[in-house]
Write an enzyme that holds these catalytic residues in place. Structure first.
Site, short mmCIF file in Angstrom:
data_model
loop_
_atom_site.label_atom_id
_atom_site.label_comp_id
_atom_site.label_asym_id
_atom_site.label_seq_id
_atom_site.Cartn_x
_atom_site.Cartn_y
_atom_site.Cartn_z
N THR A 12 0.84 -1.21 0.00
CA THR A 12 0.00 0.00 0.00
C THR A 12 0.88 1.26 0.00
O THR A 12 0.37 2.37 0.13
CB THR A 12 -0.92 0.03 1.25
OG1 THR A 12 -0.09 -0.08 2.41
CG2 THR A 12 -1.92 -1.10 1.23
N ASP A 14 3.87 4.13 -1.21
CA ASP A 14 3.97 5.09 -2.29
C ASP A 14 4.67 4.53 -3.53
O ASP A 14 4.22 4.73 -4.66
CB ASP A 14 4.80 6.26 -1.74
CG ASP A 14 4.35 7.55 -2.35
OD1 ASP A 14 3.13 7.73 -2.46
OD2 ASP A 14 5.23 8.35 -2.73
N ALA A 16 4.97 1.44 -4.48
CA ALA A 16 4.14 0.43 -5.14
C ALA A 16 3.10 1.13 -6.02
O ALA A 16 2.92 0.78 -7.20
CB ALA A 16 3.46 -0.46 -4.10
N ASP A 87 2.39 -8.47 9.53
CA ASP A 87 3.26 -7.65 10.35
C ASP A 87 4.65 -8.26 10.19
O ASP A 87 4.85 -9.43 10.53
CB ASP A 87 2.78 -7.72 11.81
CG ASP A 87 3.62 -6.82 12.71
OD1 ASP A 87 4.84 -6.73 12.47
OD2 ASP A 87 3.05 -6.23 13.65
N VAL A 88 5.59 -7.50 9.68
CA VAL A 88 6.88 -8.10 9.30
C VAL A 88 7.58 -8.82 10.44
O VAL A 88 8.38 -9.72 10.23
CB VAL A 88 7.85 -7.08 8.68
CG1 VAL A 88 7.40 -6.62 7.34
CG2 VAL A 88 8.09 -5.91 9.60
N LYS A 150 16.63 0.34 -2.61
CA LYS A 150 17.64 1.03 -1.84
C LYS A 150 16.99 1.69 -0.61
O LYS A 150 15.77 1.83 -0.62
CB LYS A 150 18.38 2.05 -2.69
CG LYS A 150 17.52 3.25 -3.11
CD LYS A 150 18.31 4.26 -3.84
CE LYS A 150 18.76 5.39 -2.96
NZ LYS A 150 17.82 6.52 -2.85
N ASP A 179 18.64 -0.46 -8.44
CA ASP A 179 19.09 0.92 -8.52
C ASP A 179 18.32 1.43 -9.73
O ASP A 179 18.64 1.07 -10.87
CB ASP A 179 20.60 1.01 -8.75
CG ASP A 179 21.05 2.47 -8.76
OD1 ASP A 179 20.46 3.25 -9.52
OD2 ASP A 179 21.97 2.81 -8.01
N HIS A 180 17.27 2.21 -9.49
CA HIS A 180 16.35 2.46 -10.62
C HIS A 180 17.02 3.23 -11.76
O HIS A 180 16.55 3.20 -12.88
CB HIS A 180 15.05 3.12 -10.15
CG HIS A 180 15.14 4.59 -9.87
ND1 HIS A 180 15.64 5.10 -8.71
CD2 HIS A 180 14.81 5.66 -10.64
CE1 HIS A 180 15.60 6.42 -8.77
NE2 HIS A 180 15.10 6.79 -9.92
N LYS A 184 16.81 2.94 -16.39
CA LYS A 184 16.47 4.00 -17.35
C LYS A 184 17.00 3.61 -18.73
O LYS A 184 18.16 3.23 -18.86
CB LYS A 184 17.08 5.34 -16.89
CG LYS A 184 16.44 5.83 -15.58
CD LYS A 184 16.95 7.20 -15.18
CE LYS A 184 16.45 7.58 -13.81
NZ LYS A 184 15.43 8.60 -13.76
N HIS A 242 23.22 5.85 -7.35
CA HIS A 242 22.90 6.23 -8.74
C HIS A 242 24.10 6.82 -9.48
O HIS A 242 24.38 6.46 -10.62
CB HIS A 242 21.77 7.25 -8.78
CG HIS A 242 20.55 6.83 -8.04
ND1 HIS A 242 20.08 5.54 -8.02
CD2 HIS A 242 19.67 7.54 -7.29
CE1 HIS A 242 18.97 5.47 -7.30
NE2 HIS A 242 18.70 6.68 -6.83
N LYS A 347 15.48 20.04 -13.58
CA LYS A 347 15.45 18.59 -13.39
C LYS A 347 16.11 18.00 -14.62
O LYS A 347 15.57 18.06 -15.74
CB LYS A 347 13.98 18.13 -13.30
CG LYS A 347 13.79 16.63 -13.40
CD LYS A 347 14.05 15.93 -12.10
CE LYS A 347 13.93 14.42 -12.21
NZ LYS A 347 14.67 13.68 -11.20
C1 BG6 Z 1 15.76 8.38 -5.37
C2 BG6 Z 1 16.10 9.35 -4.27
O1 BG6 Z 1 16.56 7.24 -5.29
O2 BG6 Z 1 15.97 9.02 -6.63
C3 BG6 Z 1 15.29 10.61 -4.37
O3 BG6 Z 1 15.86 8.72 -3.00
C4 BG6 Z 1 15.41 11.21 -5.75
O4 BG6 Z 1 15.68 11.55 -3.39
C5 BG6 Z 1 15.17 10.17 -6.83
O5 BG6 Z 1 14.48 12.27 -5.86
C6 BG6 Z 1 15.49 10.73 -8.19
O6 BG6 Z 1 15.09 9.84 -9.17
P1 BG6 Z 1 14.77 10.32 -10.65
O7 BG6 Z 1 14.48 9.07 -11.40
O8 BG6 Z 1 13.58 11.24 -10.54
O9 BG6 Z 1 15.97 11.06 -11.14
#
Ligand code: BG6
Length: 487
Positions: A12, A14, A16, A87-88, A150, A179-180, A184, A242, A347
């Protein structure tokens, strides 16, 4: 792709709602999920399956990159979502979960594989992993995998301790550390680009490259995460993971058709060759900053210390810039400048490669201002631009910049989480952080954390809406360089 039960801790939360469900939905639309794929969402509060499905539906309507207008396909997608309260810390809850997973596996036509996705706070990683093991949940008939978000540790020591605990329940091959940034699409291009293009492959070294500039700027501040962020700062939040991953992906040298193991081995080699910073050097090679009040896109915003929840006098870093060098035959002598910060002017995540200019010494200063650059725009725009110095036909004896551009704006590209979840389901770890990389990153960062603790590195203020403190420009100016594309 095989039948899988996707067990989601933090269902539930954010992340996800914003990322995981929309990613699953888009994979579903692209027929990239097995017909026996099912989800069991877990959370602390009671929720009926129908209410959970309604929440997932809202999430995909709000956050999917594609418009959600086909109710029949939404219904088909939601059909496989179930919810369990957990409950974990309660061992009995895991036994109930095991029953539910087994029921689900049977009703979905026996799917023996289990993917455990931990979209929860880091303090829960260890108890969850150990309870998975002890309850028997980990004894899947097929494969089992752990996907973990992370932060992986708070410093070197805690990361090592966490890894040791996780390895009691899952082997390294079974752990997929997200590591998102690695998901990308443009980051996934980086290694392929220089590996498969002879032109770039030939130039990818210190003979032709003068310096590399990696920027991840954000316009947002701490948002509602003061409690978390004031504890970690930009160095832990962005840089250790990152930013160093971007550096590895850029500096990696790969043979053609490399396997996932080779990719990760070569990334480890980059980290091993990254020259450690001596304690006395840190203040000259690392700039730490904190934003003050300013204006972003015409709107006044408060300084970090006035953000709700930030303690008075906090010395937390909201900006980091650093000069790094790699001691290997390809990169020796090439400075890698990396910076990241909150409340910056724009950004934008990008990598700018500046090429050496053989005639530079003989040309005038004005001409020198047109560099040959290769720019990878990673987000929010995705594209590659080659800027070449060319004659200006309208002004005899002068030069101008010529641009060769490729942008993916009009192409539907999958989001990072779609790529990553797809790869994890297929057992492809190429774009996940191996423990070696994580440990070496912490090792590199640890002396800086120590210096911050001892306060031997000044904390420079910068106005919100700028590119960070002026000292970050001086970091490059000392080498005769400057950040390109700041405008
Ligand atoms: C997250 C950080 O890993 O990456 C955030 O915890 C940050 O603080 C975010 O805002 C940035 O990700 P992106 O994909 O928007 O550059």
């Amino acid at each position: 792709m095989e039948a899988t039960t996707f067990v989601l801790f933090g269902a539930t939360g954010d992340l996800a709602r914003r990322k995981i469900y929309p990613a699953l939905y888009n994979l579903f639309l692209d027929h990239k999920l097995h017909h026996s794929f099912s989800v069991i969402g877990l959370g602390r509060r009671e929720l009926a399956d129908e209410a959970f499905q309604a929440m997932v539906e809202r999430s995909i309507r709000d956050f999917s990159r594609r418009e959600v207008n086909d109710s029949a396909s939404v219904r088909r997608f939601l059909k496989s979502f179930r919810y369990n309260v957990l409950d974990v810390g309660h061992t009995e809850d895991y036994l109930k979960l095991l029953q539910r997973v087994e029921q689900q596996e049977e009703s979905m036509g026996s799917s023996p594989n289990r993917m455990f996705y931990l979209s929860v706070g880091p303090e829960f990683f260890e108890p969850i992993a150990l309870n998975i093991k002890e309850s028997g949940l980990g004894a899947a008939k097929g494969w089992k995998r752990l996907v973990i978000e992370k932060p992986f540790g708070h410093d070197l020591q805690s990361a090592q301790a966490l890894n040791l605990k996780l390895s009691e329940a899952f082997s390294e091959d079974e752990i997929f550390r997200i590591d998102h940034y690695l998901g990308k699409p443009m980051v996934q291009e980086l290694d392929v680009f220089q590996q498969t293009n002879p032109v770039l492959h030939a130039l990818w070294n210190n003979r032709y490259i003068a310096n590399v500039q990696i920027t991840a700027g954000e316009t947002v501040g701490v948002e509602e995460r003061a409690g978390y962020y004031d504890h970690v700062g930009a160095l832990r939040d962005m840089f250790q993971n990152h930013m160093l991953q971007l550096l590895m992906m850029l500096a990696i040298r790969l043979p053609k058709d490399s396997s996932a193991d080779e990719v990760r081995y070569k990334k480890k080699e980059v980290m091993e060759a990254l020259e450690p910073l001596e304690e006395a050097d840190i203040q000259f090679k690392v700039i730490r900053g904190q934003y003050t009040a300013g204006t972003i896109k015409g709107k006044p915003v408060p300084g970090y210390l006035s953000e709700p929840g930030i303690p008075a006098g906090s010395m937390n870093d909201t900006f980091i810039a650093a000069r790094l060098t790699i001691d290997d035959p390809f990169w020796k002598g090439v400075p890698f400048y990396i910076r990241t910060g909150k409340r910056m002017k724009e950004k934008s995540t990008r990598i700018v490669i500046e090429f050496k200019e053989p005639l530079k010494q003989n040309s005038s200063a004005a001409e020198d201002d047109i560099p040959n650059l290769l720019v990878f725009e990673i987000s929010p725009n995705e594209g590659i631009t080659l800027q070449l110095k060319a004659r200006d036909p309208q002004h005899k004896g002068k030069f101008k910049a010529m641009h060769i551009d490729f942008h993916t704006r009009s192409i539907e590209v999958p989001e990072a989480y779609e790529n990553l979840i797809y790869d994890a389901l297929h057992g492809d770890p190429s774009f996940f952080a191996h423990w070696n990389e994580v440990e070496l990153s912490w090792k590199w960062v640890q002396p800086i954390l120590n210096a911050f603790d001892k306060n031997t590195v000044p904390l420079h203020p910068y106005a919100a809406g700028t590119f960070g403190p002026a000292e970050s420009n001086q970091l490059l100016a000392k080498d005769g360089n400057h950040w390109w594309l700041d405008s």
